[in-house]
Design an enzyme around this catalytic site. Structure first.
Site, mmCIF file in Angstrom:
data_model
loop_
_atom_site.group_PDB
_atom_site.id
_atom_site.type_symbol
_atom_site.label_atom_id
_atom_site.label_comp_id
_atom_site.label_asym_id
_atom_site.label_seq_id
_atom_site.Cartn_x
_atom_site.Cartn_y
_atom_site.Cartn_z
ATOM 1 C CG ASP A 1 -3.590 5.026 -3.771
ATOM 2 O OD1 ASP A 1 -2.695 4.668 -2.967
ATOM 3 O OD2 ASP A 1 -4.779 4.688 -3.644
ATOM 4 C CG ASP B 1 -1.874 1.170 1.218
ATOM 5 O OD1 ASP B 1 -1.936 1.875 0.193
ATOM 6 O OD2 ASP B 1 -2.543 1.390 2.232
#
Ligand SMILES: *[C@@H]1O[C@H](CO)[C@@H](O)[C@H](O)[C@H]1NC(C)=O
Ligand SMILES: *[C@@H]1O[C@H](CO)[C@@H](O)[C@H](O)[C@H]1NC(C)=O
Ligand SMILES: *[C@@H]1O[C@H](CO)[C@@H](O)[C@H](O)[C@H]1NC(C)=O
Length: 458
Positions: free
Chosen positions: A335, A125
């Protein structure tokens, strides 16, 4: 023995060896050290058979449905990203409520923790800094595919409450007073659900590398109705508690990833850690640090254009839609945990309208889940206008497969982008997974640049 028999003997022997070598190859294992010195780890979709020890019962076959259901969780991801304001504790970790897997858990890798190393699955992440793993003895944790057993590791230790690490994980117990003992903290993950973890240190083993004394949370218990994700989390954000900050001497704060395509659930992409072996020929744009949200990888998106050649139109978005603002945290981030690219509402509307104008379809558009620009692909195939993201010093013209998502059951294609939810407290545009397929994305905090190079990731 006559020669035909010898031949057939060798033929069968050869065949036997071939079958054996296939059977013994661990398709999920991390690749061997490459001659270039590149430190690569395989990354998989969370639902891939490589992400758990036992294959999931229902495999996602339909790419369209998979993307549709994953993209439905993007709004909570954006709310999470916008909550990452410096000096405050994010309200919730990015876990989709009621889901078996985390909001961020699109891609996982295999790592080992402890001495001797214990195999774990960690979701990667880029929007989180901290790492945590389900620990043995956590009876309220879901039946994890793998959990970490501290007593089985000779290098495990807990982090003391007085340690400088403790406030970085914003443990309320430690914030309360200079308590003695280990640093414990609770993390909420949607609704009334939270987990309790003990801040710990141990050797993290990533393929052939070791990060000694890596600081992570060992999850001891889970409270509330929402099921906790089975995998742990590996935070690759820019903040001080992330893997990149904890491995500066090894990886210099540089990594790249190549995400496997949504079409290929059984294949792996790669995470390449460190400056060695990164692509030499790569187009880059400056990486911006936004003090308001220091964990995120910001770039300067200046415009979006639709179409090719002389037909290319720079979309007239409301002024300031993409502006980078260190005061509010507004801007554009790259992201790994958001599924489809999101633009602030009015900008998305303008982009979509121009895209629709250029698609030579009948003018009939339907909505499906997160997508509001779906059109029939029967008969004459509509023209797909190119979408170009203009970043400082780099124009990224997305390939058609990163722009459209196709459903084969009802011959339909949709623009794989959407508006950011309105309730995000400061505007943030996100360049997401679907648009990053088959690109190697280089996040180089050491030289403040972000690179994109086309690569077949699978
Ligand atoms: C976590 O929550 C539990 C149960 O509400 C509570 O007993 C504990 O003190 C909390 N720990 C921290 C560090 O806040
Ligand atoms: C982003 O690009 C615009 C247009 O070139 C420029 O005016 C602006 O200063 C840039 N912003 C940052 C933070 O680099
Ligand atoms: C739009 O779709 C409807 C129903 O599918 C059809 O009857 C109509 O002709 C379509 N409109 C155009 C402009 O093709």
């Amino acid at each position: 023995m006559d020669s035909p028999r010898i031949h057939s003997f060798f033929f069968f022997f050869f065949f036997f060896c071939l079958v054996r070598s296939y059977a013994s190859a661990d398709l999920c294992a991390n690749p061997p050290h490459s001659s270039s010195g590149a430190r690569d780890l395989s990354i998989f979709h969370a639902n891939s058979k490589c992400s758990t020890f036992s294959p999931p019962t229902s495999l996602p076959i339909d790419q369209f449905q998979t993307v549709l259901s994953s993209a439905a969780k993007d709004p909570s991801r954006l709310i999470y990203l916008s909550s990452l304001v410096a000096g405050t504790k994010p309200t919730t970790v990015p876990v989709a409520s009621g889901q078996q897997f985390m909001q961020t858990n699109n891609y996982v890798l295999r790592a080992k923790l402890g001495t001797p190393g214990q195999l774990l699955f960690l979701a990667l992440d880029t929007g989180s800094d901290a790492a945590w793993v389900p620990c043995a003895g956590c009876s309220s944790c879901p039946a994890a595919s793998a959990s970490f057993s501290p007593p089985s590791s000779s290098t495990y230790k807990t982090v003391d409450c007085a340690s400088g690490w403790c406030p970085q994980f914003k443990g309320p117990a430690c914030a309360a007073a200079a308590q003695a003992g280990s640093c414990g903290y609770n993390v909420s993950y949607g609704g009334n659900s939270f987990f309790s973890a003990t801040l710990s240190q141990d050797t993290l083993r990533l393929a052939h590398d070791m990060v000694p004394d890596y600081v992570f949370g060992c999850v001891n218990s889970v409270t509330g109705g929402n099921s906790m994700p089975k995998q742990g989390l590996l935070g690759l954000g820019r903040g001080s508690s992330s893997l990149m900050a904890q491995s500066l001497s090894l990886y210099q704060g540089v990594f790249s990833y190549c995400l496997p395509s949504f079409k290929s659930y059984y294949f792996s992409g790669s995470l390449r850690l460190g400056s060695v072996g990164q692509p030499k020929i790569i187009r880059t744009t400056p990486l911006l640090l936004n003090p308001h949200r220091p964990s995120l990888y910001y770039v300067n998106l200046t415009a979006v254009s639709i179409g090719r050649g002389i037909g290319r139109v720079t979309v007239p978005v409301p002024p300031g839609s993409f502006d980078f603002d260190p005061q509010t945290g507004a801007g554009t981030v790259v992201d790994s945990g958001t599924v489809i690219t999101r633009f602030v509402g009015p900008a998305y509307m303008a982009i979509r309208d121009e895209f629709r104008r250029q698609v030579s379809s009948s003018g009939n558009y339907s909505s499906l889940g997160a997508f509001d620009t779906c059109f029939a692909t029967t008969g004459d195939l509509p023209v797909t206008p190119a979408v170009t993201l203009h970043l400082t010093g780099l124009d990224l013209t997305l390939p058609v497969e990163n722009t459209l998502i196709h459903s084969s059951s009802t011959p339909l294609a949709c623009l794989a982008m959407a508006a950011a939810p309105d309730n995000v407290n400061a505007v943030v545009n996100v360049i997401a997974n679907y648009q990053q397929q088959n690109y190697r994305v280089l996040l180089d905090a050491a030289n403040s640049k972000v690179g994109f190079a086309r690569e077949l990731c699978n």
